[in-house]
Design a protein around this motif. Structure first.
Motif, PDB file in Angstrom:
ATOM      1  N   UNK A   1       0.827  -1.210   0.000  1.00  0.00           N
ATOM      2  CA  UNK A   1       0.000   0.000   0.000  1.00  0.00           C
ATOM      3  C   UNK A   1       0.858   1.256   0.000  1.00  0.00           C
ATOM      4  N   UNK A   2       2.165   1.108   0.249  1.00  0.00           N
ATOM      5  CA  UNK A   2       3.031   2.285   0.371  1.00  0.00           C
ATOM      6  C   UNK A   2       3.145   3.093  -0.926  1.00  0.00           C
ATOM      7  N   UNK A   3       3.353   2.468  -2.109  1.00  0.00           N
ATOM      8  CA  UNK A   3       3.426   3.283  -3.326  1.00  0.00           C
ATOM      9  C   UNK A   3       2.168   4.095  -3.604  1.00  0.00           C
ATOM     10  N   UNK A   4       0.948   3.533  -3.465  1.00  0.00           N
ATOM     11  CA  UNK A   4      -0.238   4.369  -3.673  1.00  0.00           C
ATOM     12  C   UNK A   4      -0.331   5.535  -2.693  1.00  0.00           C
ATOM     13  N   UNK A   5      -0.014   5.283  -1.409  1.00  0.00           N
ATOM     14  CA  UNK A   5      -0.050   6.372  -0.426  1.00  0.00           C
ATOM     15  C   UNK A   5       0.981   7.436  -0.784  1.00  0.00           C
ATOM     16  N   UNK A   6       2.199   6.990  -1.115  1.00  0.00           N
ATOM     17  CA  UNK A   6       3.253   7.938  -1.487  1.00  0.00           C
ATOM     18  C   UNK A   6       2.856   8.732  -2.725  1.00  0.00           C
ATOM     19  N   UNK A   7       2.171   8.074  -3.669  1.00  0.00           N
ATOM     20  CA  UNK A   7       1.730   8.762  -4.875  1.00  0.00           C
ATOM     21  C   UNK A   7       0.716   9.843  -4.579  1.00  0.00           C
ATOM     22  N   UNK A   8      -0.249   9.541  -3.699  1.00  0.00           N
ATOM     23  CA  UNK A   8      -1.248  10.536  -3.317  1.00  0.00           C
ATOM     24  C   UNK A   8      -0.570  11.747  -2.667  1.00  0.00           C
ATOM     25  N   UNK A   9       0.381  11.488  -1.790  1.00  0.00           N
ATOM     26  CA  UNK A   9       1.084  12.588  -1.127  1.00  0.00           C
ATOM     27  C   UNK A   9       1.927  13.372  -2.121  1.00  0.00           C
ATOM     28  N   UNK A  10       2.554  12.684  -3.074  1.00  0.00           N
ATOM     29  CA  UNK A  10       3.358  13.361  -4.091  1.00  0.00           C
ATOM     30  C   UNK A  10       2.497  14.297  -4.931  1.00  0.00           C
ATOM     31  N   UNK A  11       1.308  13.828  -5.299  1.00  0.00           N
ATOM     32  CA  UNK A  11       0.406  14.673  -6.080  1.00  0.00           C
ATOM     33  C   UNK A  11       0.064  15.956  -5.346  1.00  0.00           C
ATOM     34  N   UNK A  12      -0.187  15.837  -4.044  1.00  0.00           N
ATOM     35  CA  UNK A  12      -0.514  17.032  -3.267  1.00  0.00           C
ATOM     36  C   UNK A  12       0.706  17.934  -3.075  1.00  0.00           C
ATOM     37  N   UNK A  13       1.881  17.342  -2.954  1.00  0.00           N
ATOM     38  CA  UNK A  13       3.090  18.160  -2.842  1.00  0.00           C
ATOM     39  C   UNK A  13       3.301  19.002  -4.093  1.00  0.00           C
ATOM     40  N   UNK A  14       3.013  18.429  -5.254  1.00  0.00           N
ATOM     41  CA  UNK A  14       3.136  19.181  -6.506  1.00  0.00           C
ATOM     42  C   UNK A  14       2.156  20.353  -6.516  1.00  0.00           C
ATOM     43  N   UNK A  15       0.915  20.099  -6.066  1.00  0.00           N
ATOM     44  CA  UNK A  15      -0.086  21.172  -6.024  1.00  0.00           C
ATOM     45  C   UNK A  15       0.329  22.244  -5.025  1.00  0.00           C
ATOM     46  N   UNK A  16       0.872  21.839  -3.874  1.00  0.00           N
ATOM     47  CA  UNK A  16       1.339  22.802  -2.870  1.00  0.00           C
ATOM     48  C   UNK A  16       2.426  23.688  -3.456  1.00  0.00           C
ATOM     49  N   UNK A  17       3.371  23.078  -4.167  1.00  0.00           N
ATOM     50  CA  UNK A  17       4.441  23.859  -4.787  1.00  0.00           C
ATOM     51  C   UNK A  17       3.879  24.850  -5.798  1.00  0.00           C
ATOM     52  N   UNK A  18       2.896  24.406  -6.574  1.00  0.00           N
ATOM     53  CA  UNK A  18       2.290  25.291  -7.571  1.00  0.00           C
ATOM     54  C   UNK A  18       1.570  26.458  -6.908  1.00  0.00           C
ATOM     55  N   UNK A  19       0.862  26.171  -5.816  1.00  0.00           N
ATOM     56  CA  UNK A  19       0.149  27.235  -5.095  1.00  0.00           C
ATOM     57  C   UNK A  19       1.139  28.229  -4.492  1.00  0.00           C
TER      58      UNK A  19
END
Length: 224
Positions: free
Chosen positions: A37-55
């Protein structure tokens, strides 16, 4: 940063994360896949990190100023959720008897409900796609987050946005780890419920996709 604003923002973001949505449905399905389950969780967090950086660099304000961008992202998210939901419904996980007599998830008996490959990077990319296109996450980071910044604060606004965004990602990490591992633990204790939960999560993704589209109908009607 103002402590009261920070606390208020943290409470608001935690409540938003606790509301079931596309992330929940995806991670519950991933938890029944028989793979880590770690890769899916890490992927979800990575997606949000990208959005945070963009914001933080100002892209969020530009997106908020152009309504059709949110509409396009919402429809993209809906299409992606339908794709994932259909995969879950078509290829539910299989329960196999383990040597110790306990039922186990059989990853070799068929395709996983969310990922068709054992490659962790592919499941990480899927998770990033779910969160990066999740309108609920975009709402928090693009619309709500700037309301908790302090123009008179000692920190520049981009830094404040980055810190608040990281708090949101931290809330996601805590809640979604519990969701992913909790789903797996419960289903290992009750393997007979695995197909039911898997299909419910797949159907939930499709229903959520429909709800996202319906929410955008007033905007489309206003442009007509």
């Amino acid at each position: 940063m103002d402590v009261q604003l920070l606390v208020a923002c943290s409470v608001m973001m935690t409540l938003m994360v606790l509301l079931p949505g596309p992330d929940w449905a995806y991670l519950i399905a991933a938890g029944t896949s028989g793979r880590s389950i770690l890769p899916p969780i890490a992927g979800v967090l990575l997606g949000y990190l990208v959005v945070v950086a963009a914001v933080a660099v100002g892209v969020g304000a530009a997106v908020a100023a152009v309504p059709w961008v949110i509409v396009v992202l919402t429809f993209s998210a809906a299409a992606y959720l339908v794709y994932l939901g259909v995969r879950v419904l078509r290829d539910p996980p299989v329960v196999a008897a383990a040597t110790d007599g306990r039922a186990e998830l059989d990853a070799s008996a068929g395709p996983a409900p969310v990922a068709a490959s054992d490659r962790p990077w592919l499941r990480l990319a899927q998770g990033a796609g779910v969160s990066g296109l999740n309108p609920k996450g975009l709402l928090v980071l693009v619309v709500l987050l700037p309301q908790f910044t302090d123009d008179s604060g000692s920190w520049p606004i981009p830094v404040q946005l980055a810190v608040l965004g990281l708090i949101f990602v931290g809330c996601c990490a805590l809640v979604y780890t519990v969701v992913g591992f909790g789903a797996r633990a419960v289903l290992r204790l009750r393997p007979s419920a695995m197909k039911v939960v898997s299909r419910v999560s797949g159907a939930a993704m499709i229903v959520l996709a429909g709800a996202l589209v319906v929410e955008q109908v007033p905007h489309l009607a206003g442009w007509a």
